[in-house]
Design an enzyme around this catalytic site. Structure first.
Site, PDB file in Angstrom:
ATOM      1  CB  CYS A  90      -0.615   0.330   5.640  1.00 57.46           C
ATOM      2  SG  CYS A  90       0.431  -0.239   6.957  1.00 57.46           S
ATOM      3  CD  GLU A 135       9.018  -2.756  10.242  1.00 59.59           C
ATOM      4  OE1 GLU A 135       9.455  -3.760   9.469  1.00 59.59           O
ATOM      5  OE2 GLU A 135       8.762  -1.584   9.606  1.00 59.59           O
ATOM      6  CB  CYS A 178       5.010   1.755   6.380  1.00 62.05           C
ATOM      7  SG  CYS A 178       5.096   3.616   6.401  1.00 62.05           S
ATOM      8  CB  CYS A 221       9.378   5.037  14.458  1.00 59.61           C
ATOM      9  SG  CYS A 221       7.904   4.234  13.624  1.00 59.61           S
ATOM     10  CB  CYS A 270      -2.203  -3.690  11.756  1.00 65.71           C
ATOM     11  SG  CYS A 270      -3.392  -1.952  12.043  1.00 65.71           S
ATOM     12  CB  CYS A 293      -4.466   1.334   5.929  1.00 62.74           C
ATOM     13  SG  CYS A 293      -5.367   2.025   7.410  1.00 62.74           S
TER      14      CYS A 293
HETATM   15  N1  SAH Z   1      -2.498   2.721  12.949  1.00 62.30           N
HETATM   16  C1  SAH Z   1      -1.671   4.048  12.991  1.00 62.30           C
HETATM   17  C2  SAH Z   1      -0.301   4.017  12.914  1.00 62.30           C
HETATM   18  C3  SAH Z   1       0.235   3.358  11.580  1.00 62.30           C
HETATM   19  S1  SAH Z   1       1.497   4.074  10.404  1.00 62.30           S
HETATM   20  C4  SAH Z   1      -2.339   4.877  11.992  1.00 62.30           C
HETATM   21  O1  SAH Z   1      -3.152   4.410  11.175  1.00 62.30           O
HETATM   22  O2  SAH Z   1      -2.141   6.118  12.113  1.00 62.30           O
HETATM   23  C5  SAH Z   1       1.877   5.845  10.594  1.00 62.30           C
HETATM   24  C6  SAH Z   1       1.304   6.414   9.195  1.00 62.30           C
HETATM   25  O3  SAH Z   1       1.807   5.793   8.165  1.00 62.30           O
HETATM   26  C7  SAH Z   1      -0.033   6.108   9.026  1.00 62.30           C
HETATM   27  O4  SAH Z   1      -0.339   7.500   8.690  1.00 62.30           O
HETATM   28  C8  SAH Z   1      -0.221   5.368   7.961  1.00 62.30           C
HETATM   29  O5  SAH Z   1      -1.421   5.533   7.159  1.00 62.30           O
HETATM   30  C9  SAH Z   1       0.945   5.608   6.999  1.00 62.30           C
HETATM   31  N2  SAH Z   1       1.359   4.595   6.004  1.00 62.30           N
HETATM   32  C10 SAH Z   1       1.565   3.347   6.183  1.00 62.30           C
HETATM   33  N3  SAH Z   1       1.884   2.969   5.075  1.00 62.30           N
HETATM   34  C11 SAH Z   1       2.056   3.871   4.312  1.00 62.30           C
HETATM   35  C12 SAH Z   1       2.786   3.900   2.919  1.00 62.30           C
HETATM   36  N4  SAH Z   1       2.964   2.834   2.322  1.00 62.30           N
HETATM   37  N5  SAH Z   1       2.795   5.092   2.625  1.00 62.30           N
HETATM   38  C13 SAH Z   1       2.693   6.183   3.139  1.00 62.30           C
HETATM   39  N6  SAH Z   1       2.416   6.256   4.197  1.00 62.30           N
HETATM   40  C14 SAH Z   1       1.921   4.991   4.955  1.00 62.30           C
END
Ligand code: SAH
Length: 352
Positions: A120, A93, A339, A106, A113, A117
C-alpha cells in the site's frame, strides 16, 4: 490564528455554542442545515441569521477545512480524483466514482497510515495525524459542490485506517447520515478495516447499518504476516470471531477484500484455503462476499498480479465453496487513482 472548523461541531455542540452567544437554541437547526445540507460556501449566505451572528461565526470559524489543490478526471470512466489541502497544509486525496447505481466517493480517514501493509502506497510515510469529522465530511461536501453531482454512496477506503481513528469516524458517520445533513443512508456507507478486533466489536455495538469490509488478503496467518504487520497482533480466527459478532448484532453481511499478489497469495492452493476458511469459520448465514483486487503496482515495491486467466481461475475456485466473489476492476488508471498514488506523486514532486 487558525479558525475552527464549524463542520466538525455536532448538533449538540453547535446548540451550546449558539446559546453561549445569547441566541435561541432553534438557531442551531438553521445553522446546521446551512452547513451540512445546503453546503453554502460562506457565512454571508446564511440569510436567515442576523448580520451580527453571521459576523461572529465568521470571526471564529471557517466553513470548509480543506481546499482543492488538484483534480484529475479519467478519460476512460469519468472517475475524478481530488487532492485536498488541509488548514495545516497537509494533503489528502479522495475519489469520485460514477456507477450505474449512483455516485460513490472514496474518502481518506487519516493523513498517512501506521498499519504498514506491504503493498500500500498510503502507509509509506507513516501516520501524520487523524482527520477530524469535519475533514472527512468535507471531502464529500466539496466533491459534491465542485462537480454538482449528488453523492449516494461513501466508502471509507482511502488513505488511513478508519478504526484507528474510531471516535472521529463514528461522529462522521452519525453526521453524514443525520436527516438534518446530507442524510446518506447507513446502508450506503462502507468502512474498510485491516482488522482491529476490539474496534470491530465496538462498531457492532454502535448498531449502525453500515457495511463492514475486512482487508483479509490471505487465507492463513503466516501468509497474512508477509503482507500485513497487523497480522502479528490479531489472528484470522480473532477477526472472524469479531465478524461473527458484528453480523449477529447488526444482521449486516460482511465483505472481504483480497488483493491478489502473484507468488504470495494468488495460487490455487490459497484459493481453496480461502474458500474453506470462509465456509467453515464464518457464521453459516453470514453470506460472505469476497472482493478480489488484482494488486495495483506501486513503484516502491515489486508486487504484481498474475494473468487475467489466473485471476478468473482463483475466482472460480472460491465460488465453488458457495461464496459470492467479484473482481474489482481498477478505475481511473490513467490518473493515478489507485490507493494513495496521487498524493504520493504530489509529495514526491514537492520534495524533489
Ligand atoms: N485501512 C483500511 C482502508 C485502506 S485501503 C483497510 O486496510 O481496509 C482499501 C483497500 O485497498 C484495502 O483492502 C487495502 O488493503 C487495499 N489496497 C491498498 N493498496 C493496494 C494496492 N496497491 N493494490 C490493491 N489493493 C490495495
Amino acid at each position: 490564528m487558525e479558525k475552527k472548523d464549524i463542520r466538525s461541531l455536532s448538533y449538540r455542540e453547535l446548540e451550546e455554542l449558539l446559546v453561549s452567544y445569547g441566541e435561541k437554541s432553534f438557531r442551531a437547526k438553521q445553522v446546521y442545515e446551512w452547513v451540512h445540507q445546503k453546503l453554502v460556501p460562506s457565512f454571508a449566505d446564511m440569510t436567515n441569521l442576523s448580520k451580527n451572528l453571521r459576523e461572529k461565526l465568521e470571526e471564529h470559524f471557517c466553513i470548509s477545512p480543506l481546499s482543492v489543490v488538484d483534480k484529475r478526471v479519467s478519460q476512460n470512466d469519468g472517475t475524478a480524483k481530488f487532492l485536498f489541502q488541509l488548514q495545516d497544509k497537509r494533503v489528502i486525496e479522495s475519489v469520485l466514482m460514477k456507477y450505474k447505481h449512483g455516485n460513490s466517493v472514496c474518502i481518506s480517514s487519516q493523513v498517512g497510515c501506521r498499519m504498514g501493509c506491504r503493498f500500500c502506497a498510503s502507509t509509506l510515510g507513516g501516520l501524520e495525524r487523524n482527520l477530524t469529522p469535519g475533514e472527512m465530511l468535507s471531502q464529500i461536501y466539496e466533491i459534491q459542490r465542485n462537480t454538482g453531482e449528488r453523492v449516494s454512496n461513501v466508502v471509507v477506503m482511502g488513505t488511513g485506517e478508519p478504526l484507528d481513528n474510531y471516535d472521529n469516524l463514528i461522529s462522521f458517520i452519525r453526521m453524514l447520515t443525520d436527516e438534518k445533513g446530507l442524510h446518506i443512508s447507513q446502508r450506503n456507507i462502507t468502512v474498510s478495516t485491516c482488522g482491529i478486533v476490539e474496534n470491530i466489536r465496538r462498531l457492532a455495538d454502535e448498531k449502525l447499518q453500515i457495511t463492514l469490509a475486512i482487508s483479509l488478503h490471505a487465507p492463513d496467518d503466516e501468509t497474512r504476516k508477509e503482507l500485513m504487520p497487523i497480522a502479528n497482533k490479531y489472528t484470522i480466527q480473532e477477526i472472524f470471531d469479531a465478524c461473527n459478532y458484528y453480523f449477529e448484532v447488526t444482521g449486516r453481511r460482511i465483505s472481504f477484500e483480497y488483493s491478489l499478489v502473484e507468488g504470495v497469495n494468488a495460487n490455487e492452493k490459497e484459493a481453496h484455503k480461502l474458500g474453506e476458511l470462509l465456509k467453515s469459520r464464518l457464521a453459516p448465514n453470514a453470506h460472505a462476499h469476497v472482493n478480489l483486487i488484482p494488486v495495483n503496482k506501486i513503484k516502491e515495491r515489486n508486487y504484481r498480479h498474475g494473468a487475467e486467466s489466473e485471476i478468473i481461475n482463483f475466482k472460480n475456485i472460491v465460488e465453488k465453496y458457495g461464496i459470492n466473489v467479484t473482481i474489482r476492476r481498477e478505475m481511473g488508471s490513467d490518473i493515478d487513482a489507485a490507493c494513495g498514488q496521487l498524493r504520493k506523486s504530489y509529495l514526491d514532486q514537492s520534495n524533489s
